[in-house]
Design a protein around this motif. Structure first.
Motif, PDB file in Angstrom:
ATOM      1  N   TYR A  57       9.364  -1.485  -6.538  1.00 54.09           N
ATOM      2  CA  TYR A  57       8.558  -0.344  -6.121  1.00 54.09           C
ATOM      3  C   TYR A  57       7.988  -0.596  -4.736  1.00 54.09           C
ATOM      4  O   TYR A  57       7.393  -1.640  -4.483  1.00 54.09           O
ATOM      5  N   THR A  59       5.560   1.287  -1.622  1.00 52.21           N
ATOM      6  CA  THR A  59       4.433   2.206  -1.572  1.00 52.21           C
ATOM      7  C   THR A  59       4.454   2.963  -0.257  1.00 52.21           C
ATOM      8  O   THR A  59       4.625   2.368   0.805  1.00 52.21           O
ATOM      9  N   THR A  60       4.298   4.269  -0.337  1.00 47.55           N
ATOM     10  CA  THR A  60       4.248   5.102   0.866  1.00 47.55           C
ATOM     11  C   THR A  60       2.871   4.958   1.515  1.00 47.55           C
ATOM     12  O   THR A  60       1.926   4.448   0.896  1.00 47.55           O
ATOM     13  N   ALA A  64       1.777   6.610  -2.769  1.00 46.47           N
ATOM     14  CA  ALA A  64       2.712   6.876  -3.871  1.00 46.47           C
ATOM     15  C   ALA A  64       3.648   5.680  -4.057  1.00 46.47           C
ATOM     16  O   ALA A  64       4.049   5.036  -3.087  1.00 46.47           O
ATOM     17  N   ARG A  65       3.991   5.385  -5.303  1.00 44.99           N
ATOM     18  CA  ARG A  65       4.944   4.308  -5.608  1.00 44.99           C
ATOM     19  C   ARG A  65       6.334   4.904  -5.745  1.00 44.99           C
ATOM     20  O   ARG A  65       6.538   5.830  -6.521  1.00 44.99           O
ATOM     21  N   LEU A  66       7.293   4.357  -4.998  1.00 45.18           N
ATOM     22  CA  LEU A  66       8.680   4.827  -5.051  1.00 45.18           C
ATOM     23  C   LEU A  66       9.544   3.790  -5.773  1.00 45.18           C
ATOM     24  O   LEU A  66       9.587   2.626  -5.370  1.00 45.18           O
ATOM     25  N   TRP A  68      13.001   1.898  -6.900  1.00 46.58           N
ATOM     26  CA  TRP A  68      14.340   1.600  -6.393  1.00 46.58           C
ATOM     27  C   TRP A  68      15.064   0.772  -7.446  1.00 46.58           C
ATOM     28  O   TRP A  68      14.620  -0.339  -7.758  1.00 46.58           O
TER      29      TRP A  68
END
Length: 82
Positions: A57, A59-60, A64-66, A68
């Motif tokens: 994960y 973080t933007t 926000a957690r993205l 992968w």
């Protein structure tokens, strides 16, 4: 204009939160190749036979957690880990 994938593949290693299929979450450093599942999330090798190995994960800037999806070589999969 470059795609997000082009940019991430050339980014220096970055720290991410890795949630493997088994075991506790870990904070690890990954390259763009590892982030895109083209190299083992643990050792960075690009062998044939990479297997799904959970998610990392990022973080933007907005927090926000993205997720992968990442891969691992046979040596670093749950079945192959010692």
């Amino acid at each position: 204009m470059h795609s997000a994938e082009d940019v991430m593949a050339t980014v220096h290693p970055t720290m991410v939160d890795w949630e493997p299929p088994v075991g506790p979450a870990q904070r690890i450093e990954v390259s763009g190749e590892q982030l895109y599942g083209r190299a083992c999330v643990r050792c960075g090798c690009q062998l044939d036979g990479l297997m799904d190995s959970g998610y990392v994960y990022t973080t933007t800037t907005a927090g926000a957690r993205l997720p992968w999806p990442v891969k691992a070589c046979p040596h670093h999969t749950v079945q192959g880990a010692a």
